[in-house]
Design a protein around this motif. Structure first.
Motif, PDB file in Angstrom:
ATOM      1  N   ASP A  72       0.994  -1.096  -0.117  1.00 21.77           N
ATOM      2  CA  ASP A  72       0.090   0.058   0.013  1.00 21.77           C
ATOM      3  C   ASP A  72       0.807   1.242  -0.149  1.00 21.77           C
ATOM      4  O   ASP A  72       0.525   2.288  -0.702  1.00 21.77           O
ATOM      5  CB  ASP A  72      -0.990   0.054   1.286  1.00 21.77           C
ATOM      6  N   GLN A  96       2.193   1.737  -3.387  1.00 16.91           N
ATOM      7  CA  GLN A  96       1.212   2.074  -4.471  1.00 16.91           C
ATOM      8  C   GLN A  96       0.717   3.554  -4.250  1.00 16.91           C
ATOM      9  O   GLN A  96       0.603   4.329  -5.342  1.00 16.91           O
ATOM     10  CB  GLN A  96      -0.126   1.442  -3.848  1.00 16.91           C
ATOM     11  N   SER A  97       0.861   4.082  -3.102  1.00 17.74           N
ATOM     12  CA  SER A  97       0.504   5.532  -2.590  1.00 17.74           C
ATOM     13  C   SER A  97       1.967   6.372  -2.980  1.00 17.74           C
ATOM     14  O   SER A  97       1.769   7.710  -2.955  1.00 17.74           O
ATOM     15  CB  SER A  97       0.189   5.807  -1.483  1.00 17.74           C
ATOM     16  N   SER A  98       3.118   5.957  -3.254  1.00 12.87           N
ATOM     17  CA  SER A  98       4.195   6.897  -3.433  1.00 12.87           C
ATOM     18  C   SER A  98       4.358   7.745  -4.573  1.00 12.87           C
ATOM     19  O   SER A  98       3.782   6.948  -5.736  1.00 12.87           O
ATOM     20  CB  SER A  98       5.587   5.808  -3.126  1.00 12.87           C
ATOM     21  N   SER A  99       4.610   8.853  -4.458  1.00 14.60           N
ATOM     22  CA  SER A  99       4.759   9.685  -5.729  1.00 14.60           C
ATOM     23  C   SER A  99       6.337   9.296  -6.213  1.00 14.60           C
ATOM     24  O   SER A  99       6.716  10.191  -7.430  1.00 14.60           O
ATOM     25  CB  SER A  99       4.788  11.054  -5.159  1.00 14.60           C
TER      26      SER A  99
END
Length: 135
Positions: free
Chosen positions: A26, A29-32
């Motif tokens: 997760d 997945q949320s990392s920029s």
């Protein structure tokens, strides 16, 4: 080792136990930090393998770090167990033990660093080199 371009990498202390790989996926997945979906997908797979290994073979605390570097994204998983991972020869009969083979196949490079207590396994996912696993 490449140096992060960002002053602060993304860091996550993971729970020790079966929830850790999901938390790590997760987080990725949320990392920029990723420029493409294919690089993010490769990172999700490799991080899942590294964190699973840390839960099974390592010792808490387990810490995941993601940092942009000049050539891509560096990801590391640290734990307090000093034993290094083993890249086992491929086996069609084995039901486990393929995690480091996945990292070897997908990462541009990877390695292990000693820490005062434990180790850090790092990998580099190059922006211009997304590898495909072949059977």
């Amino acid at each position: 080792m490449a140096r992060p371009l960002a002053k602060t990498p993304f860091v996550l202390a993971l729970p020790n136990g079966p929830r850790a790989p999901r938390c790590a996926r997760d987080f990725i997945q949320s990392s920029s930090a990723f420029r493409t979906e294919s690089s993010r997908d490769s990172a999700v797979l490799m991080v899942s393998e590294l964190v699973t290994n840390a839960v099974i073979h390592g010792r808490p605390p387990i810490v995941l770090t993601v940092a942009r570097v000049r050539s891509g994204v560096e990801i590391s998983v640290a734990d307090d167990q000093p034993d290094w991972p083993v890249l086992r020869p491929p086996s069609r009969e084995a039901v486990a033990g393929r995690g480091m083979q996945v990292v070897e196949a997908l990462a541009a490079s990877w390695g292990v660093r000693r820490r005062p207590v434990g180790k850090t396994i790092w990998l580099l996912l190059a922006d211009n080199e997304i590898r495909q696993i072949t059977a």
